[in-house]
Design an enzyme around this catalytic site. Structure first.
Site, mmCIF file in Angstrom:
data_model
loop_
_atom_site.group_PDB
_atom_site.id
_atom_site.type_symbol
_atom_site.label_atom_id
_atom_site.label_comp_id
_atom_site.label_asym_id
_atom_site.label_seq_id
_atom_site.Cartn_x
_atom_site.Cartn_y
_atom_site.Cartn_z
ATOM 1 N N THR A 151 -2.527 6.933 6.923
ATOM 2 C CA THR A 151 -2.476 6.071 5.738
ATOM 3 C C THR A 151 -1.992 4.685 6.144
ATOM 4 O OG1 THR A 151 -1.420 5.695 3.576
ATOM 5 C CG2 THR A 151 -0.130 6.867 5.204
ATOM 6 N N THR A 205 -4.974 9.225 2.832
ATOM 7 C CA THR A 205 -5.111 8.566 1.537
ATOM 8 C C THR A 205 -4.814 7.079 1.660
ATOM 9 O OG1 THR A 205 -2.795 8.964 0.946
ATOM 10 C CG2 THR A 205 -4.387 10.674 0.323
ATOM 11 N N GLY A 206 -4.774 6.407 0.516
ATOM 12 C CA GLY A 206 -4.493 4.982 0.491
ATOM 13 C C GLY A 206 -3.037 4.633 0.244
ATOM 14 N N ASP A 207 -2.156 5.638 0.185
ATOM 15 C CA ASP A 207 -0.725 5.370 -0.024
ATOM 16 C C ASP A 207 0.074 6.470 0.661
ATOM 17 O OD1 ASP A 207 1.745 4.315 -1.104
ATOM 18 O OD2 ASP A 207 0.575 3.424 -2.718
ATOM 19 N N ASP A 208 1.371 6.584 0.348
ATOM 20 C CA ASP A 208 2.243 7.529 1.047
ATOM 21 C C ASP A 208 1.653 8.943 1.035
ATOM 22 O OD1 ASP A 208 3.972 5.371 1.304
ATOM 23 O OD2 ASP A 208 5.257 5.993 -0.362
#
Length: 444
Positions: free
Chosen positions: A281, A247-250
């Protein structure tokens, strides 16, 4: 009328395969037994059309209304056959299974102007992105129990790009919707589903207990903003296992409320196990925080494999948070191609408003990190406590983090007290002692 014979066989197979792990492979997934639903209905029974164009909101709401009000003994399974079912957001109810067949896609409409609003969470005091209300999650549940979201790796697609673009252009009016949020709920299983393109966080159990999330795939572009994978928030008895997240975050971030609102609400996250997670990520693989005001304790994360990362393990908090982070055990982590292997910081995250108390300092203690192997990691680690609230009981053992000769940096520490054993590169001076009353060798 849809025939159930094939479905009965498939669902029985799922129940068997979910419990057939080898004896040598530890699992916590048994904390919530998989129910057997004798009553089964299909979304097509309520007029659902999987052509990718028809909006099926009415069909979903009528099907769930039927489950809620007829209250069949043992609950009801709602079957989603192959096809693309476009729908607005909807609420789940207790004692139901949402079953996505192979080739089934639940896809969120992109008509954001009619998207429902709900109140902010009391432990946050406002929307996480903007003051005021927030958009309801695509699939939502409040005060429900005995719910399963599963299938044959069907897909739940939030079509988040329109929301990401509004965030980038600063035209959002309220906080973006999560893909799934379950609030004040218990006895939940989420498994064997692909989640993709969430507008905001993907799976957000908040004020929940007895939650199992396993064998899921969570996908979003690496430049998609705030698309956290799984965020247990002020929740307890949570099991997260055997999943792939990119994903684009944690990938997984444990939270418990935001500054003065989280302190007042006072509900911790506790007894959470994270095991056999693989992913990538630009941010963190395993994160705690930065919203930690209700407290976070008794966390186990193990057998984590990460590549192309911002940070392997990131424990983060800030002044004004209050609360605590304690009794954290992280082990058997592999990190490849990352900016940091391990980062523990007391200066991370924003504040909901100007009314936070700067004297509300978090307590961070009892952090045990063992058996970490890093390859092509630019910075081995950074542990930056707070001058007036040093991080204590930090134990690093059996850690080998390697990087390129041109970019590599070793450990950086301040306001931290702890011990180390067999750490390479050589740790900072605050962690170079072993033995005594607090020994790394005795923590694993």
């Amino acid at each position: 009328m849809w025939r159930f014979s094939v479905l009965i066989l498939l669902f029985s197979h799922l129940a068997v395969s979910s419990s057939s792990l080898g004896d040598s492979e530890a699992t916590c997934s048994g904390i919530v037994p998989l129910p057997n639903r004798n009553d089964r209905i299909s979304i097509t029974d309520f007029g659902g059309v999987g052509d990718g164009r028809t909006v099926n909101t009415k069909a979903f709401r009528e099907a769930i209304y039927r489950i809620q009000h007829l209250k069949r003994r043992g609950g009801t399974l709602l079957y989603i056959p192959p096809g693309v079912f476009l729908t607005e957001s909807f609420n789940l109810t207790s004692h139901m299974t949402l079953f996505l067949a192979k080739g089934a896609v639940l896809k969120a409409v992109q008509d954001i102007w009619n998207w429902p609003l709900i109140d902010p969470l009391p432990s946050y005091g406002r929307g996480r992105e903007l003051p005021g209300a927030r958009y309801m999650s695509f699939i939502h549940g409040d005060g429900i129990r005995d719910v399963v979201i599963t299938g044959e790796n069907g897909t739940i697609d939030g079509q988040g790009e329109v929301w990401w673009n509004m965030w980038r252009s600063r035209t959002l009016k309220f906080t973006r919707p999560n893909l799934i949020e379950l609030k004040n709920s218990k006895e939940i299983i989420i498994s064997n589903v692909v989640f993709q393109n969430s507008p905001f966080w993907n799976i957000h159990p908040v004020y929940c207990s007895d939650i199992v999330i396993h064998h899921v795939t969570i996908l979003a572009p690496q430049d998609s903003p705030n698309t956290d994978g799984i965020d247990p928030d002020s929740s307890s008895n949570v099991c997260i296992e055997d999943s792939y997240i990119s994903t684009g975050d944690d990938l997984v971030a444990i939270k418990s409320g935001w500054d003065e609102y989280g302190i007042a609400f006072g509900r911790p996250s506790s007894n959470i196990t994270i095991r056999r997670i693989t992913g990538s990520t630009p941010f963190a693989g395993i994160a705690i925080g930065s919203e930690t005001s209700g407290g976070i304790k008794n966390i186990v994360a193990e057998h984590i494999s990460l590549s192309n990362m911002g940070v392997g393990v990131n424990i983060k908090t800030n002044i004004g948070r209050g609360g605590y982070i304690k009794n954290i055990k992280i082990s058997n982590v592999y990190v490849e191609n990352a900016r940091y292997g391990i980062k523990i910081a007391g200066d991370t995250g924003d504040h909901p408003d100007a009314y936070y108390n700067p004297n509300a300092l978090p307590v961070v203690k009892g952090i045990h990190i063992n058996n970490v192997w890093g390859v092509n990691v630019r910075n081995a680690g950074s542990i930056q406590g707070l001058k007036d609230s040093p991080f204590t009981g930090i134990c690093l053992s059996e850690i080998n983090i390697h990087g390129s000769l041109n970019t590599y940096r070793t450990w950086k520490c301040s306001d931290v007290i702890g011990t180390s054993l067999k750490v390479s590169p050589w740790p900072c001076s605050e962690l170079r002692t072993t033995g005594g009353s607090y020994s790394c060798s005795s923590t694993f």
